[in-house]
Write an enzyme that holds these catalytic residues in place. Structure first.
Site, PDB file in Angstrom:
ATOM      1  N   HIS A 269      10.669 -17.278 -42.828  1.00  0.00           N
ATOM      2  CA  HIS A 269      10.004 -18.139 -41.828  1.00  0.00           C
ATOM      3  C   HIS A 269       9.855 -17.409 -40.490  1.00  0.00           C
ATOM      4  CE1 HIS A 269       9.820 -21.920 -44.110  1.00  0.00           C
ATOM      5  NE2 HIS A 269      10.994 -21.583 -44.622  1.00  0.00           N
ATOM      6  N   ASP A 332      16.703 -20.652 -45.056  1.00  0.00           N
ATOM      7  CA  ASP A 332      16.103 -21.249 -46.260  1.00  0.00           C
ATOM      8  C   ASP A 332      14.842 -20.497 -46.669  1.00  0.00           C
ATOM      9  OD1 ASP A 332      14.727 -22.137 -43.947  1.00  0.00           O
ATOM     10  OD2 ASP A 332      13.878 -23.816 -45.069  1.00  0.00           O
ATOM     11  N   GLU A 333      14.448 -20.676 -47.898  1.00  0.00           N
ATOM     12  CA  GLU A 333      13.175 -20.198 -48.444  1.00  0.00           C
ATOM     13  C   GLU A 333      12.890 -18.740 -48.100  1.00  0.00           C
ATOM     14  OE1 GLU A 333      10.742 -24.400 -48.705  1.00  0.00           O
ATOM     15  OE2 GLU A 333      10.728 -23.352 -46.779  1.00  0.00           O
ATOM     16  N   ALA A 334      13.923 -17.914 -48.155  1.00  0.00           N
ATOM     17  CA  ALA A 334      13.756 -16.484 -47.885  1.00  0.00           C
ATOM     18  C   ALA A 334      13.351 -15.774 -49.176  1.00  0.00           C
ATOM     19  CB  ALA A 334      15.052 -15.898 -47.314  1.00  0.00           C
ATOM     20  N   HIS A 335      12.232 -16.219 -49.748  1.00  0.00           N
ATOM     21  CA  HIS A 335      11.826 -15.728 -51.067  1.00  0.00           C
ATOM     22  C   HIS A 335      11.402 -14.268 -51.040  1.00  0.00           C
ATOM     23  CE1 HIS A 335      12.167 -19.893 -51.939  1.00  0.00           C
ATOM     24  NE2 HIS A 335      10.973 -20.253 -51.528  1.00  0.00           N
TER      25      HIS A 335
END
Length: 529
Positions: A269, A332-335
């Site tokens: 993000h 979060d969401e550190a893909h």
């Protein structure tokens, strides 16, 4: 004979009232009755109704002790009451009776209070100023909704007789506002703070950075705000808070007894930061600014030392602006970050937060690394989140990591109520009012020790929300229920009783100019539009 004359006078009076009604075509006005003590939200710990009500009149004073904090709460109360009552309501340390605010030791904790009401006055007692402030919110709800209007109203201003004793279940009762996807001005944030305060919310989590915008000025990296903050979802002008702006938000929140928890989301993000400084990218090439709504495509470069210089500078400057105890590092969401790099990043960043005197908060993916001692993990999973992911969170809680519960399919305030809701998203499902209220934080994740649950928080992501009216519509009527989950005992949670109390709030929202959603699950009645 005296009795006979009294009877004749009474009959005469009744005849005059009936004649007046026949002439005007109107029935006599019914006698006003005060709001029952148990009609407030969040539900108090104990209520003992009894005795005569207190009536606020032109002669009412707000009496405070000598402390600056108590006087501040008294002035806050007076500013609410004066426009609608038209009364002077002087705040004074002299005299007796009226509305009294007092600090005294007792079984109140940091935020509890006792409210005693009778013919002679109302007294709110607490051990700490926050308790007095929360007691004032209860008093406010016990008065007619018209008390929250900004013009003189007819009254009468009655407070039911009896005693309320009240303390919160959890110390963390939060709401998050995403100012990154769409930017919200200082005044818009203040408006939300006032709404949160009414329901005894005590944490304002500000999501200050994301792919679409960086919203806080950092002197050592100025392009973060001036360039990274120059847009938003859909390509609007964006914006950012100067340090003076942020201090004003913190000050205002503190005056309403909310603690600001700033969040810089990382290592994912982060496109707004990566676009602002090429050296933060592994390949040294800055990507363009982003105005879409996809997630998971950006990452700080975990292998570069300059990344940690950047993080140190940002946390140092933000910590210096923030008097509260916590700093949220996202996670979060550190893909686009490998698991190895994610662990490395969190192992280096968490000590930086501690170095500047703050306690780490992170989204629950932090439990996939090693949470620092004392860290809090904010759980945003769904009922259907994998057993493996839930087990990792439970294990961290059993090892001492505190939890803030924000299940997305329960308390994400940006989720649509139904498929027809014009705002919001639905990736976590539809979240009607009953669903957002009808669960127990203490039993939500089996295996979590009771003491590990620090509270609840209602996030408001802003991909589709552009103004205060949008925020109003998605927060109300769900926000009061989340506040009750955080404040009131589990034994008091009962949807059938709660929805009646919730319906009674609608008139107050109208008085405050709140644009709310008329859920068909709630019996709004004549009070709601």
């Amino acid at each position: 004979m005296r009795q006979h004359r009294r009877t004749l006078r009474l009959l005469g009076s009744l005849l005059l009232v009936a004649m007046a009604a026949s002439v005007t075509g109107a029935a006599p006005a019914p006698a006003a009755s005060p709001t029952p003590l148990d009609r407030v939200i969040p539900a108090p710990a104990s209520v003992a109704p009894g005795g005569s009500p207190y009536r606020i009149t032109r002669g009412t004073h707000i009496r405070v002790d000598g402390s600056r904090e108590t006087r501040g709460v008294g002035e806050y109360l007076a500013k609410i009451l004066r426009p609608s009552t038209g009364y002077r309501l002087p705040v004074t340390a002299q005299g007796a009776g009226g509305i009294r605010l007092r600090l005294a030791e007792g079984p109140f904790g940091a935020e509890g209070y006792r409210l005693d009401s009778g013919r002679g006055g109302v007294t709110i007692t607490a051990a700490r100023p926050a308790g007095l402030f929360h007691g004032v919110q209860t008093l406010r709800q016990l008065l007619p909704a018209a008390v929250d209007k900004d013009s003189v109203q007819p009254g009468p201003w009655l407070v039911a007789g009896g005693t309320i004793k009240d303390t919160p279940r959890y110390g963390w009762r939060g709401a998050m506002l995403d100012v990154s996807r769409h930017f919200f001005t200082v005044e818009q944030v203040k408006r939300y703070i006032d709404q949160l305060a009414l329901y005894k919310i005590n944490k304002l989590h500000l999501h200050l950075s994301d792919d679409q915008g960086w919203r806080i000025a950092i002197d050592s990296w100025p392009r973060l705000a001036t360039y990274g903050g120059s847009t938003e979802v859909g390509g609007g002008p964006g914006g950012f808070y100067t340090k003076a702006d942020y201090r004003e938000i913190v000050r205002y929140a503190s005056s309403r007894y909310l603690e600001v928890v700033p969040e810089i989301d990382m290592p994912g993000h982060t496109n707004a930061a990566l676009a602002s400084y090429a050296e933060l990218n592994c390949d040294g090439v800055a990507p363009p600014l982003y105005t879409g709504t996809e997630v998971g495509f950006s990452s700080l470069c975990a292998g570069k030392d300059i990344t940690y210089d950047f993080v140190d500078d940002v946390i140092r400057e933000l910590a210096a602006l923030t008097p509260g105890r916590y700093l949220h590092i996202g996670g979060d969401e550190a893909h686009s970050t490998s698991h190895e790099d994610y662990v490395k990043f969190m192992d280096r960043v968490q000590p930086i937060v501690a170095k500047y005197g703050k306690t780490v908060v992170g989204w629950h993916q932090l439990t996939g690394a090693t949470p620092a001692k004392g860290a809090l993990a904010q759980y945003w999973g769904l009922d259907g989140t994998s057993a493996e992911e839930k087990a990792r969170v439970v294990k961290a809680a059993q090892g001492g990591t505190g939890l803030i519960l924000s299940p997305a399919d329960r308390v994400y305030l940006d989720m649509k109520y139904t498929k027809d809701t014009p705002l919001g998203l639905s990736w976590a499902g539809y979240v009607e009012v009953k669903r957002s209220y009808d669960w127990d934080p203490g039993a939500y994740l089996p295996g979590v020790p009771g003491g590990a649950v620090r509270g609840v928080e209602a996030p408001m992501w802003s991909e589709t929300l552009e103004n205060s009216g949008h925020v109003d519509f998605m927060a109300f009527p769900r926000l009061p229920g989340v506040a009750e989950l955080g404040w009131s005992s589990a034994a008091s949670h009962d949807w059938e009783r709660y929805k009646g109390r919730l319906a009674a709030q609608a008139e107050r929202w109208d008085a405050l100019g709140i644009e709310w959603y008329r859920s068909p699950q709630v019996p709004w009645g004549a009070g709601g539009r």
